[in-house]
Scaffold this motif. Structure first.
Motif, mmCIF file in Angstrom:
data_model
loop_
_atom_site.group_PDB
_atom_site.id
_atom_site.type_symbol
_atom_site.label_atom_id
_atom_site.label_comp_id
_atom_site.label_asym_id
_atom_site.label_seq_id
_atom_site.Cartn_x
_atom_site.Cartn_y
_atom_site.Cartn_z
ATOM 1 N N GLY A 139 -1.825 -11.458 -8.913
ATOM 2 C CA GLY A 139 -0.400 -11.420 -8.598
ATOM 3 C C GLY A 139 -0.128 -12.489 -7.555
ATOM 4 N N LYS A 140 1.066 -12.457 -6.995
ATOM 5 C CA LYS A 140 1.360 -13.433 -5.949
ATOM 6 C C LYS A 140 0.477 -13.182 -4.731
ATOM 7 C CE LYS A 140 5.841 -12.622 -6.270
ATOM 8 N NZ LYS A 140 5.968 -11.990 -7.605
ATOM 9 N N VAL A 141 0.135 -11.913 -4.500
ATOM 10 C CA VAL A 141 -0.636 -11.555 -3.300
ATOM 11 C C VAL A 141 -2.028 -11.013 -3.638
ATOM 12 C CG1 VAL A 141 -0.671 -9.964 -1.320
ATOM 13 C CG2 VAL A 141 1.442 -11.174 -1.927
ATOM 14 N N ARG A 142 -2.160 -10.245 -4.725
ATOM 15 C CA ARG A 142 -3.405 -9.518 -5.006
ATOM 16 C C ARG A 142 -4.210 -10.114 -6.151
ATOM 17 N NH1 ARG A 142 0.250 -6.579 -3.035
ATOM 18 N NH2 ARG A 142 -0.307 -5.413 -1.188
ATOM 19 N N GLU A 143 -5.531 -9.900 -6.071
ATOM 20 C CA GLU A 143 -6.442 -10.193 -7.181
ATOM 21 C C GLU A 143 -6.882 -8.855 -7.748
ATOM 22 O OE1 GLU A 143 -6.852 -13.209 -8.230
ATOM 23 O OE2 GLU A 143 -5.821 -14.131 -6.526
ATOM 24 N N ASN A 148 -1.323 9.481 -6.293
ATOM 25 C CA ASN A 148 -1.377 8.009 -6.218
ATOM 26 C C ASN A 148 -2.719 7.498 -6.720
ATOM 27 O OD1 ASN A 148 -3.262 7.606 -3.878
ATOM 28 N ND2 ASN A 148 -1.663 8.830 -2.843
ATOM 29 N N HIS A 149 -2.788 6.171 -6.835
ATOM 30 C CA HIS A 149 -3.943 5.561 -7.523
ATOM 31 C C HIS A 149 -5.170 5.362 -6.647
ATOM 32 C CE1 HIS A 149 -2.727 1.099 -6.554
ATOM 33 N NE2 HIS A 149 -2.628 1.875 -5.498
ATOM 34 N N LEU A 150 -5.057 5.568 -5.322
ATOM 35 C CA LEU A 150 -6.176 5.219 -4.433
ATOM 36 C C LEU A 150 -7.377 6.148 -4.632
ATOM 37 C CD1 LEU A 150 -7.348 3.598 -2.027
ATOM 38 C CD2 LEU A 150 -6.340 5.327 -0.526
ATOM 39 N N CYS A 161 -9.018 1.724 -7.280
ATOM 40 C CA CYS A 161 -7.874 2.499 -7.764
ATOM 41 C C CYS A 161 -8.091 2.999 -9.176
ATOM 42 C CB CYS A 161 -6.636 1.601 -7.825
ATOM 43 S SG CYS A 161 -6.198 0.909 -6.249
ATOM 44 N N ARG A 162 -7.358 4.035 -9.502
ATOM 45 C CA ARG A 162 -7.211 4.462 -10.879
ATOM 46 C C ARG A 162 -6.394 3.384 -11.612
ATOM 47 N NH1 ARG A 162 -5.187 9.227 -9.107
ATOM 48 N NH2 ARG A 162 -7.187 10.191 -8.703
ATOM 49 N N ARG A 163 -6.829 3.007 -12.780
ATOM 50 C CA ARG A 163 -6.065 1.995 -13.522
ATOM 51 C C ARG A 163 -4.867 2.661 -14.203
ATOM 52 N NH1 ARG A 163 -8.882 -2.872 -16.906
ATOM 53 N NH2 ARG A 163 -6.994 -4.099 -17.158
ATOM 54 N N LEU A 164 -3.687 2.144 -13.967
ATOM 55 C CA LEU A 164 -2.457 2.734 -14.501
ATOM 56 C C LEU A 164 -1.792 1.797 -15.501
ATOM 57 C CD1 LEU A 164 -0.898 3.891 -11.078
ATOM 58 C CD2 LEU A 164 -2.327 5.259 -12.622
ATOM 59 N N GLU A 165 -0.996 2.400 -16.375
ATOM 60 C CA GLU A 165 -0.099 1.623 -17.239
ATOM 61 C C GLU A 165 1.210 1.527 -16.455
ATOM 62 O OE1 GLU A 165 0.162 -0.659 -20.131
ATOM 63 O OE2 GLU A 165 -1.533 0.747 -20.364
ATOM 64 N N PHE A 170 8.768 0.797 -4.486
ATOM 65 C CA PHE A 170 7.540 1.398 -5.003
ATOM 66 C C PHE A 170 7.309 0.937 -6.436
ATOM 67 C CE2 PHE A 170 9.408 4.659 -2.135
ATOM 68 C CZ PHE A 170 8.396 4.721 -1.189
ATOM 69 N N GLU A 171 6.032 1.022 -6.849
ATOM 70 C CA GLU A 171 5.700 0.813 -8.257
ATOM 71 C C GLU A 171 4.908 2.027 -8.734
ATOM 72 O OE1 GLU A 171 4.049 -2.949 -9.494
ATOM 73 O OE2 GLU A 171 5.117 -4.006 -7.895
ATOM 74 N N PHE A 172 5.262 2.527 -9.896
ATOM 75 C CA PHE A 172 4.571 3.676 -10.482
ATOM 76 C C PHE A 172 3.944 3.280 -11.806
ATOM 77 C CE2 PHE A 172 7.738 5.427 -7.701
ATOM 78 C CZ PHE A 172 7.120 6.533 -7.121
HETATM 79 N N1 LIG Z 1 -3.301 1.106 -10.342
HETATM 80 C C1 LIG Z 1 -2.871 -0.008 -10.949
HETATM 81 N N2 LIG Z 1 -3.189 -0.244 -12.244
HETATM 82 C C2 LIG Z 1 -2.772 -1.381 -12.862
HETATM 83 N N3 LIG Z 1 -2.037 -2.342 -12.282
HETATM 84 C C3 LIG Z 1 -1.677 -2.160 -10.990
HETATM 85 C C4 LIG Z 1 -2.070 -0.990 -10.268
HETATM 86 N N4 LIG Z 1 -1.550 -1.077 -9.008
HETATM 87 C C5 LIG Z 1 -0.873 -2.249 -8.966
HETATM 88 N N5 LIG Z 1 -0.929 -2.913 -10.141
HETATM 89 C C6 LIG Z 1 -0.354 -4.232 -10.457
HETATM 90 O O1 LIG Z 1 -1.145 -5.194 -9.792
HETATM 91 C C7 LIG Z 1 -0.362 -6.298 -9.376
HETATM 92 C C8 LIG Z 1 -0.512 -6.466 -7.874
HETATM 93 O O2 LIG Z 1 -0.484 -7.791 -7.518
HETATM 94 P P1 LIG Z 1 0.616 -8.401 -6.532
HETATM 95 O O3 LIG Z 1 1.104 -7.378 -5.590
HETATM 96 O O4 LIG Z 1 0.047 -9.648 -6.010
HETATM 97 O O5 LIG Z 1 1.718 -8.711 -7.625
HETATM 98 P P2 LIG Z 1 3.194 -9.240 -7.361
HETATM 99 O O6 LIG Z 1 3.217 -10.662 -7.091
HETATM 100 O O7 LIG Z 1 3.880 -8.313 -6.427
HETATM 101 O O8 LIG Z 1 3.771 -9.017 -8.782
HETATM 102 P P3 LIG Z 1 3.500 -9.860 -10.066
HETATM 103 O O9 LIG Z 1 2.732 -8.948 -10.965
HETATM 104 O O10 LIG Z 1 4.852 -10.120 -10.532
HETATM 105 O O11 LIG Z 1 2.776 -11.122 -9.695
HETATM 106 C C9 LIG Z 1 1.072 -5.987 -9.768
HETATM 107 O O12 LIG Z 1 1.383 -6.597 -10.993
HETATM 108 C C10 LIG Z 1 1.049 -4.458 -9.929
HETATM 109 O O13 LIG Z 1 2.029 -3.994 -10.827
#
Ligand SMILES: Nc1ncnc2c1ncn2[C@@H]1O[C@H](COP(=O)(O)OP(=O)(O)OP(=O)(O)O)[C@@H](O)[C@H]1O
Ligand SMILES: [Mg+2]
Length: 286
Positions: free
Chosen positions: A11-15, A67-69, A81-85, A189-191
């Motif tokens: 993502g923009k911030v996370r791997e 939550n997914h943690l 984390c638990r992998r979510l859709e 939040f994201e669910f």
């Molecule tokens: N438990 C999970 N299972 C699957 N995907 C997840 C889970 N938790 C978070 N994500 C996804 O992982 C990504 C987190 O990365 P990050 O926060 O860097 O993304 P972002 O830049 O905010 O969004 P984008 O996806 O648009 O790049 C997000 O797309 C988020 O929806």
């Protein structure tokens, strides 16, 4: 990451890494984005602040929503984390008028279908927190949408759970934050749906990247607020005259240091854990 971890996304911030046992490792980098553009200059320790604060909240809100943690990594920036859709919407709750909520209200008197009282000003507290979903734009900026469209994107049942959980989480966290001298103006939040069909809170939660945190002591209506979040960087970027398209501007040292200090201050005020103690042993926030 261990050898059986496969990189599955950035993502923009996370791997994101898929682990051998079907779980997911989410590692928060020190990257910072403003206006949806990742800036070339990282903010040292930012990923640890985001991961530690999210874990702090995940540990305290399980009774409100699962939550997914699963566990924290020793590096302080990884959550297993638990992998979510993931549901395809951003679940935004606003208790105060700021950002796009303020702009929509000023222009139309309405925010995402909520008819608000007349006479509110920038940063005014709303009579009740409101749920204002937005699309997750694949490219470009998120767009505020109304309930009908959000429910159609998620399915009615998942939408209702996500909305009620978002409002409950906001009420819980804003009350807690207020007791620590911080106003939680709004948050996102994201669910996602777990393999067992339950709707879980995912991603990060109640961090300076996903929330507007205002020092309560400096609060006043009719103007923008000082903040413990990205607003400091946004304001600096706006003053440079940057057109908000990639590439973003390099941040000078004083903006990097000022941003880091604000993130760490938010962490310490909210968790009451010294940031160094977290870095030495991430589990102290759980
Ligand atoms: N438990 C999970 N299972 C699957 N995907 C997840 C889970 N938790 C978070 N994500 C996804 O992982 C990504 C987190 O990365 P990050 O926060 O860097 O993304 P972002 O830049 O905010 O969004 P984008 O996806 O648009 O790049 C997000 O797309 C988020 O929806
Ligand atoms: Mg994100």
């Amino acid at each position: 990451m261990s050898l059986d971890a496969a990189h599955v996304g950035s993502g923009k911030v996370r791997e994101l890494y898929a682990l051998g046992d079907g779980t997911l490792a989410l590692t928060a980098s020190d990257r910072i984005s403003t206006f949806d553009v990742v800036l070339p200059t990282p903010i040292p320790d930012k990923g640890k602040v985001l991961t530690g604060l999210s874990a702090f909240w995940f540990g305290r809100t399980r009774e409100l929503v699962p939550n997914h943690l699963l566990r924290l990594g020793d590096d302080g920036r990884t959550m297993v984390c638990r992998r979510l859709e993931m549901l395809p919407i951003e679940c935004v709750v606003r208790g105060y008028l700021a950002g796009s909520g303020w702009k929509d209200y000023r222009d139309t008197g309405v925010v995402c279908g909520h008819d608000l009282p007349e006479g509110l000003e920038e940063s005014s507290r709303l009579p009740e927190p409101i749920f204002t979903p937005a699309t997750k734009a694949v490219a470009g900026h998120d767009e505020n949408i109304d309930e009908e469209r959000a429910a159609a994107l998620c399915g009615d049942d998942a939408y209702r759970v996500a909305k009620e959980a978002s409002l409950a989480l906001y009420r819980f966290a804003s009350k807690y934050a207020e007791s620590r001298g911080i106003i939680l103006a709004d948050t996102k939040f994201e669910f996602g749906v777990a393999p067992d069909g339950s709707v879980n809170l995912g991603d990060e939660a109640l961090t300076p990247d996903s929330s507007r945190f205002w020092p309560a002591a400096d609060y006043g209506e009719g103007r923008p607020q000082a903040s413990f979040d990205k607003q400091f960087v946004r304001d600096w970027c706006e003053r440079t005259g940057w057109d908000k398209t990639a590439p973003g501007p390099e941040l000078p040292d004083h903006v990097v240091a000022g941003t880091r200090a604000r993130y760490v201050e938010a962490f310490e005020k909210l968790t009451e854990v010294p940031f160094d103690a977290y870095v030495a042993n991430p589990e102290v926030v759980l």
